[in-house]
Scaffold this active site. Sequence first.
Site, mmCIF file in Angstrom:
data_model
loop_
_atom_site.group_PDB
_atom_site.id
_atom_site.type_symbol
_atom_site.label_atom_id
_atom_site.label_comp_id
_atom_site.label_asym_id
_atom_site.label_seq_id
_atom_site.Cartn_x
_atom_site.Cartn_y
_atom_site.Cartn_z
ATOM 1 N N TRP A 17 0.844 -1.193 0.000
ATOM 2 C CA TRP A 17 0.000 0.000 0.000
ATOM 3 C C TRP A 17 0.884 1.250 0.000
ATOM 4 C CZ3 TRP A 17 -5.365 -0.542 0.045
ATOM 5 C CH2 TRP A 17 -6.074 0.658 0.077
ATOM 6 N N HIS A 65 -0.421 -5.603 7.018
ATOM 7 C CA HIS A 65 -1.346 -5.724 5.898
ATOM 8 C C HIS A 65 -0.623 -5.969 4.580
ATOM 9 C CE1 HIS A 65 -4.672 -4.439 8.514
ATOM 10 N NE2 HIS A 65 -3.708 -3.762 9.108
ATOM 11 N N HIS A 72 -3.659 -11.250 3.930
ATOM 12 C CA HIS A 72 -3.775 -10.893 5.341
ATOM 13 C C HIS A 72 -5.241 -10.785 5.755
ATOM 14 C CE1 HIS A 72 -4.153 -6.994 3.295
ATOM 15 N NE2 HIS A 72 -4.887 -6.620 4.336
ATOM 16 N N ASP A 92 -7.903 -8.524 8.294
ATOM 17 C CA ASP A 92 -8.092 -7.288 9.047
ATOM 18 C C ASP A 92 -8.818 -7.606 10.350
ATOM 19 O OD1 ASP A 92 -6.997 -5.851 6.982
ATOM 20 O OD2 ASP A 92 -8.887 -4.935 6.327
ATOM 21 N N HIS A 127 -8.496 -2.441 13.172
ATOM 22 C CA HIS A 127 -7.860 -1.742 12.055
ATOM 23 C C HIS A 127 -8.614 -0.470 11.686
ATOM 24 C CE1 HIS A 127 -5.589 -1.101 8.454
ATOM 25 N NE2 HIS A 127 -6.549 -1.466 7.626
ATOM 26 N N HIS A 169 -15.458 -1.632 4.856
ATOM 27 C CA HIS A 169 -14.992 -2.223 6.119
ATOM 28 C C HIS A 169 -16.073 -2.114 7.197
ATOM 29 C CE1 HIS A 169 -10.969 -1.885 4.275
ATOM 30 N NE2 HIS A 169 -10.539 -2.717 5.200
ATOM 31 N N GLU A 174 -7.974 -10.418 2.781
ATOM 32 C CA GLU A 174 -7.637 -9.670 1.567
ATOM 33 C C GLU A 174 -6.390 -10.236 0.886
ATOM 34 O OE1 GLU A 174 -9.433 -5.353 3.033
ATOM 35 O OE2 GLU A 174 -7.353 -5.856 3.512
#
Length: 219
Positions: free
Chosen positions: A31, A60, A64, A66, A70, A171, A183
């Site tokens: 990211w 992440h 992974h 969440d 998070h 989310h 994810e």
Amino acid sequence: MSNGSHSTSQSNFEQGWIDISQPLSNKLAHWPGDTSFSYTFATKEQTGSVNVGRMTTSLHSGTHVDAPFHFLNEGAKIHELDLNLYIGPCRLIDIGDSEFINADALSSHDLNGVTRLLIRTKLPNNPNSFPDSIPHFTKDGAAYLGEKGIRLVGLDCPSVDALDSKELEGHHALHQNGVHILENVMLDQLSLGDYLLIALPLAIQDGDGSPVRAVVKPL
């Protein structure tokens, strides 16, 4: 069917288990602005006895899960989550070219009796390239999964929200409907249908997420 950039060895298929996790390597896309995955090691010559590795990474990176913490300060942390969420039967569906993971995209699939769902999107499985845009969840899509009794959803995307989202509507909507999040699973290689899934998070005290080694076996 395309294998993307992540191929599965013939031996994995013969043994029944198929690895659907992104390999953690120094080439792994991350990211923007987050901590990239980095692995280094000291050699036996350097230590005098053993090769010993060291890694730094965002929780992440790669495939992974969440934790609610998070995106919610009061949310459950990774070590507090029920491990049964991440072990058990699942179903893989394909939503084709849909830009949104909404009720319309999901309602054409049989989800009766399903508690864990893997969703293949149009996004190619390329762990070394971060996408420019991704399909993402809407409120009605999250509500539809909740109505069907889904407790875990896994995507071949780095997020369940649009990449520029600050509100993280997907989310929050999934959480409000009792759906947990997995994810960056690699789904290009799989046939649609039912599998046994194992995607256990690490026991990271107070963690907001965790990398996982996700594997499936056809049922």
